[in-house]
Write an enzyme that holds these catalytic residues in place. Structure first.
Site: not given
Length: 465
Positions: A207, A209, A265, A298, A400, A403
Site C-alpha cells: 500500500r 508508504t 507497474h 496516473r 523503502c 516497497c
C-alpha cells in the site's frame, strides 16, 4: 477457365478466412490459443462485436473481470492467508549494483527491527545446510531520515518484522522438511544467504508508504531501460515516451517484455491508489482508503497523453501470462506437499489449490501461447533472460523496505512464470523452490486484486475497453 477461376477464387476465400482469424495489428493474436468450451467463461470466437478485446485476442476485458472477480480472487484472498503462502524469505541487505544509493529516506522510521537472534528457532540461526538463514539486523544508530517527529506519514513505510512464537516453530519445521529435499532445489542465492529474513506478508501489505520522487523515478526508468529490444537509436537512458512510441516497431519478444513490465507497474500503482493514507485534519482521524484523484493522475488519458488506458490494458496482459503459467504448472503444483507442520492448515491449503483454484483456472479457455517465442533463436532467449535478471537486481536499489519486499516478490513471481513457460523439460522434471511457489501465488493474487479494484473502485474514472 471457369473451373480454374472457381478454384482460384476458392483458394483466395480460404486464405482470407484464415488470415482474418489469425492476423492482428500488433502480431499478438498468434500468442493466444482460443479453444471452445462449454463453461460460462470463455472467449467467444463468433461474436461480431469486437470491441473490448485484449491485445487482439478473442478475449474480452469483461471475460477476465468475470472469472477473476467472481471466481479466482475470492479463492486467492483466502489462500494467501494460509501459513504456506504467508511468510516470504528475503534478503534486504543486498547492495545496489547499479548506482550509489544516495537517496534519502523519506520516512522517519527507515531503520527497521527484526527478531533478535536469541528469539529465533535454533535451525533458523545455525542451520548447517542453509548457513545462517536469519541474521540479526542491528538497529541503526544513525539515520538519514527526516527529524520531524510530528510527521503523521513517518511510519507508513515501516516494516513489521515480528513473528509470533507459533510461527517461528512452524518455520523451524519447514526448514527441516526442506532440508530433506535440498538436492532437488534450484540454486537461488537469497534462500542460502546468511542475511535472509522471513517476512509476514499479512503484516506488511502492499500500500502507500510515502516513498516517491526522484528515487522511484530512477528505479522505474532503469527497469524499463532493461528492455534489450528497444530500438538502437533510443537505448540511452532518456525519453521513455519516445521508446514507448517505438514499441509497435519492435519484434514480438520486445513488445512482450515491455507489456509485462508496464502491466506490473500498473498493478503496483493500483495497490497504492486503493490503499492510500489520508492524514486527519480538523479533528478527523487518519484513515486508509481509495484515492481516486491519484488514480486519475496516473492513468487518466488527459494527464498521461492518452497512454494511461494502454498501461491498464497491459495489466490484463500480464495477468493472462501468469494465468497461463499457473495452468501449465498445475500437474507439478498438485504434487507439492505444502508442508507447514499444521496438518489442518496444510490440508485446507491443498484443498483450496486442487479443488478450487486449479479447477477454476482449467475452465478458462483463453491462454497465452509461449511456443511462438524464441523460435530457433537462443541468443534472443538468453538476452531476454539476462535483462530480466537485471530487473530483479534493480529491486535491491529500492530505498523503502516494504516497497522492496513487494517489488522483489512480484518480480520473482513473473520470473517464476517465465521459467515455467519457457522450461524445456517436462513439467514433472523440474523443481521450484518454496519461495518461488510462494511468490507465484502471491504475485498472481496481487494482479487479481488490482483487476478487482479496477472494476469495483476505479471503473467510473476511466474506460479501457
Amino acid at each position: 477457365m471457369n473451373d480454374k477461376f472457381r478454384t482460384t477464387t476458392m483458394i483466395v476465400y480460404v486464405f482470407l478466412f484464415i488470415f482474418s482469424h489469425v492476423s492482428c495489428n500488433n502480431d499478438l493474436s498468434i500468442l493466444t490459443q482460443t479453444t471452445l468450451s462449454t463453461t460460462s467463461v470463455t472467449c467467444n470466437q463468433e461474436n461480431k462485436n469486437r470491441s473490448g478485446l485484449i491485445d487482439d485476442c478473442n478475449c474480452r476485458f469483461d471475460d477476465i473481470n468475470d472469472i477473476n472477480n467472481k471466481k479466482l480472487y475470492p479463492i486467492l484472498k483466502i489462500l494467501v492467508k494460509k501459513n504456506y503462502f504467508r511468510f516470504y524469505p528475503i534478503n534486504l541487505k543486498k547492495q545496489c549494483q547499479f548506482w550509489i544509493d544516495d537517496s534519502k529516506c523519506v520516512l522517519k522510521d527507515c531503520a527497521v527491527k527484526s527478531c533478535p537472534v536469541d528469539q529465533l528457532p535454533e535451525t533458523l540461526r545455525h542451520n548447517k545446510n542453509h548457513h545462517e538463514y536469519v541474521k540479526h539486523r542491528q538497529e541503526s544508530t544513525t539515520s538519514e531520515c527526516s527529524s520531524n517527529n510530528n510527521d503523521k506519514n513517518s511510519s507508513l513505510g515501516e516494516l513489521n518484522k515480528n513473528l509470533s512464537d507459533e510461527h517461528k516453530q512452524t518455520i523451524e519445521k519447514w526448514i527441516q522438511f526442506d532440508d530433506s529435499l535440498l538436492d532437488n532445489f534450484c540454486d537461488i542465492d537469497d534462500e542460502t544467504s546468511a542475511d535472509v529474513e522471513y517476512i509476514d506478508l499479512l503484516l506488511n501489505k502492499e500500500r502507500y508508504t510515502g516513498y516517491s520522487g526522484q528515487s522511484t523515478k530512477r528505479i522505474w526508468t532503469a527497469i524499463y531501460n532493461e528492455n534489450c529490444f528497444f530500438m538502437s537509436g533510443s537505448k540511452v537512458y532518456y525519453n521513455l515516451r519516445q521508446k514507448r512510441q517505438n514499441i509497435k516497431d519492435l519484434c514480438l519478444e520486445g513488445r512482450i517484455f515491455y507489456r509485462l513490465i508496464s502491466g506490473l507497474h500498473s498493478s503496483i500503482s493500483i495497490h497504492l491508489c486503493s490503499n492510500y493514507f489520508f492524514p486527519g485534519y480538523l479533528g478527523l482521524s487518519d484513515h486508509w482508503g481509495p484515492n481516486t484523484q491519484e488514480f486519475s493522475r496516473r492513468f487518466d488519458p488527459k494527464q498521461t497523453e492518452d497512454e494511461g488506458p494502454l498501461w491498464l490494458k497491459n495489466l490484463y496482459f500480464i495477468y493472462l501470462i501468469e494465468l497461463r503459467a499457473l495452468d501449465k504448472a498445475i500437474p507439478y503444483l498438485e504434487q507439492v506437499a505444502y508442508f507447514t507442520g499444521n496438518e489442518t492448515d496444510d490440508e485446507d491449503t491443498k484443498n483450496l489449490l486442487k479443488n478450487q483454484l486449479f479447477n477454476e483456472i482449467r475452465k478458462f479457455a483463453n491462454h497465452f501461447n509461449e511456443t511462438h517465442l524464441f523460435k530457433d533463436n537462443e541468443q534472443l532467449r538468453y538476452e531476454f533472460k539476462e535483462h530480466f535478471r537485471n530487473i530483479s537486481r534493480i529491486m535491491d536499489c529500492v530505498g523503502c523496505d516494504k516497497c522492496k519486499i513487494w517489488g522483489k516478490l512480484q518480480i520473482q513471481a513473473l520470473g517464476t512464470a517465465l521459467k515455467i513457460l519457457f522450461n524445456r523439460k517436462e513439467i514433472h522434471a523440474f523443481q521450484l523452490q518454496r519461495s518461488e511457489i510462494v511468490s507465484l501465488i502471491n504475485g498472481f493474487a496481487q494482479l487479481s486484486y488490482s483487476i478487482d479494484q479496477l472494476e469495483k473502485t476505479f471503473k467510473p474514472f476511466i474506460n479501457i475497453s
